[in-house]
Design a protein around this motif. Structure first.
Motif, mmCIF file in Angstrom:
data_model
loop_
_atom_site.group_PDB
_atom_site.id
_atom_site.type_symbol
_atom_site.label_atom_id
_atom_site.label_comp_id
_atom_site.label_asym_id
_atom_site.label_seq_id
_atom_site.Cartn_x
_atom_site.Cartn_y
_atom_site.Cartn_z
ATOM 1 N N TYR A 172 0.024 5.066 0.718
ATOM 2 C CA TYR A 172 0.386 3.698 1.106
ATOM 3 C C TYR A 172 0.582 2.842 -0.145
ATOM 4 O O TYR A 172 1.556 2.100 -0.271
ATOM 5 N N VAL A 173 -0.367 2.986 -1.091
ATOM 6 C CA VAL A 173 -0.293 2.202 -2.335
ATOM 7 C C VAL A 173 0.973 2.582 -3.109
ATOM 8 O O VAL A 173 1.699 1.714 -3.602
ATOM 9 N N GLN A 174 1.237 3.895 -3.175
ATOM 10 C CA GLN A 174 2.427 4.349 -3.922
ATOM 11 C C GLN A 174 3.715 3.811 -3.314
ATOM 12 O O GLN A 174 4.612 3.356 -4.019
ATOM 13 N N ILE A 175 3.797 3.871 -1.991
ATOM 14 C CA ILE A 175 5.049 3.493 -1.326
ATOM 15 C C ILE A 175 5.257 1.976 -1.327
ATOM 16 O O ILE A 175 6.346 1.491 -1.585
ATOM 17 N N THR A 176 4.176 1.223 -1.067
ATOM 18 C CA THR A 176 4.355 -0.231 -0.906
ATOM 19 C C THR A 176 4.053 -1.012 -2.183
ATOM 20 O O THR A 176 4.365 -2.192 -2.269
ATOM 21 N N LYS A 177 3.395 -0.343 -3.133
ATOM 22 C CA LYS A 177 2.921 -1.016 -4.363
ATOM 23 C C LYS A 177 1.927 -2.124 -4.029
ATOM 24 O O LYS A 177 1.782 -3.098 -4.774
ATOM 25 N N ARG A 178 1.303 -2.019 -2.886
ATOM 26 C CA ARG A 178 0.296 -3.001 -2.474
ATOM 27 C C ARG A 178 -1.056 -2.310 -2.387
ATOM 28 O O ARG A 178 -1.146 -1.126 -2.093
ATOM 29 N N ARG A 179 -2.097 -3.090 -2.611
ATOM 30 C CA ARG A 179 -3.452 -2.564 -2.562
ATOM 31 C C ARG A 179 -3.880 -2.299 -1.105
ATOM 32 O O ARG A 179 -3.370 -2.909 -0.185
ATOM 33 N N VAL A 180 -4.812 -1.372 -0.935
ATOM 34 C CA VAL A 180 -5.418 -1.161 0.387
ATOM 35 C C VAL A 180 -6.854 -1.664 0.288
ATOM 36 O O VAL A 180 -7.548 -1.359 -0.684
#
Ligand code: SAH
Length: 354
Positions: free
Chosen positions: A250-258
């Motif tokens: 998820y982090v890789q694809i969206t560049k957003r933190r989880v």
């Protein structure tokens, strides 16, 4: 009340349509295209509840379409806690009741929206799951919750969290649609919209592929697979390692933190070894842990840990360089806090015994 045939929840309503779709709709009645823009503004900004009230429209046309459904629910009940948190029971067009919570602070007005009526996940500590599952909500029924809170507080909603009844990821299509409408039509920034999920195989990846810039939180609640399975039945089909792997993607694809939510249950998952085990899993992961001290529900006898135990858990995570905060839920005495939704009424809108 039973679902009525007259208004099946899937019947087209105006709420949820884009400005372009609304323009096409008004044009079908021979109205000029600018009426579409006006309709859009009255629905999403002014919160119109009926076409009859849209005073900029010609009176005669208003009367012709007065009965056309906009898609707003009725406030069936509202309870207000001493911290000003308001819990609403909203009656949907098919008669079912759903909960939504408005949480005000000086700078923010947050709405905690439901994504389903009830919830099929049956997490052991959560009241919503104890009441079973009725159906998924449509996107417009999610938008309606936000507009209702905005109208009742007479103030703009700044944040929306999908932390009410239901598991958003089981209703992904409608939830993503609602996120886009909240962003584009109600004009709330994507980063101010939070989806919280228990996680199901493949679904976090599917959400990531939408490339939304929302805030994303996963309900972890346990530091190992065995403990997680005890608290969250669906974890049996989703090993912790696989869940964490999907979060990394998820982090890789969206560049957003989880971020991870971790409910604190005294003597169950709040021991020092749980904190250290959790830290080990999260090492090297750019993340944030939100600790949620358990809010009591009547069906189970978990206990909220003491302040000392809560602080100890947080300090241990911080020592391991994990960003951590504690979330004390608002609205406790109105049964409006995390996990308490649906505890004290049934789906016919009656309080048991009343
Ligand atoms: N289904 C979503 C949203 C649920 S509610 C999810 O599981 O993430 C939002 C948060 O409240 C979740 O982290 C949920 O586990 C937590 N919660 C549920 N019951 C609770 C309780 N009794 N006390 C404190 N938090 C609770």
């Amino acid at each position: 009340m039973k679902t009525t045939e007259k208004y099946p929840p899937s019947q087209t309503v105006l709420l949820g349509k884009s400005q372009q779709e609304l323009t096409q709709w008004v044009e079908k009645f021979g109205q000029p295209p600018y009426r579409g823009k006006q309709l859009h503004q009255w629905l999403y900004q002014k919160g119109a509840r009926s076409l009859e009230n849209i005073t900029v429209f010609p009176k005669q046309w208003r009367q012709t379409v007065a009965d056309y459904p906009i898609g707003r629910s009725k406030i069936h009940h509202c309870s207000i806690a001493s911290d000003e948190t308001r819990k609403y029971l909203l009656q949907l067009r098919d008669g079912l009741i759903v909960e939504t919570v408005g949480i005000p602070t000086a700078k923010r007005l947050t709405v905690c929206v439901s994504s389903q009526v009830g919830c099929p996940m049956a997490c052991d500590f959560c009241a919503t799951g104890k009441g079973g599952f009725s159906r998924n909500l449509q996107a417009y029924e999610i938008i309606d919750q936000v507009l209702t809170v905005q109208e009742d507080f007479k103030r703009r909603v700044s944040h929306v969290v999908f932390m009410g009844m239901g598991e958003p990821i089981l209703n992904l299509e409608e939830v993503v649609k609602a996120v886009k409408i909240l962003n584009q039509d109600v004009e709330i920034g994507q980063r101010s919209l939070t989806i919280s999920t228990v996680g199901l195989p493949g679904k976090i990846r599917q959400l990531a592929q939408q490339k939304l810039q929302i805030t994303f939180a996963v309900s972890l609640h346990a530091s190992n697979q065995k403990l997680r399975e005890k608290l969250i039945p669906s974890a049996r089909r989703y090993p912790l390692e696989k869940l964490l792997q999907e979060c990394r993607e998820y982090v890789q694809i969206t560049k957003r933190r989880v971020s991870f939510e971790y409910i604190l249950l005294a003597e169950v998952n709040d021991l020092p070894e749980n904190a250290l085990e959790l830290a080990k899993h999260l090492r090297g992961f750019q993340t944030h842990v939100n600790l949620i001290p358990y809010n009591p529900i009547s069906e189970v006898d978990y206990q909220r840990p003491s302040k000392f135990r809560i602080q100890r858990f947080m300090d241990l995570l911080k020592q391991e360089n994990i960003q951590t905060s504690i979330r004390y839920s608002r609205g406790l005495e109105a049964n409006a806090a995390c996990g308490q939704l649906r505890a004290y009424y049934n789906n016919e809108g009656k309080t048991p015994g009343a």
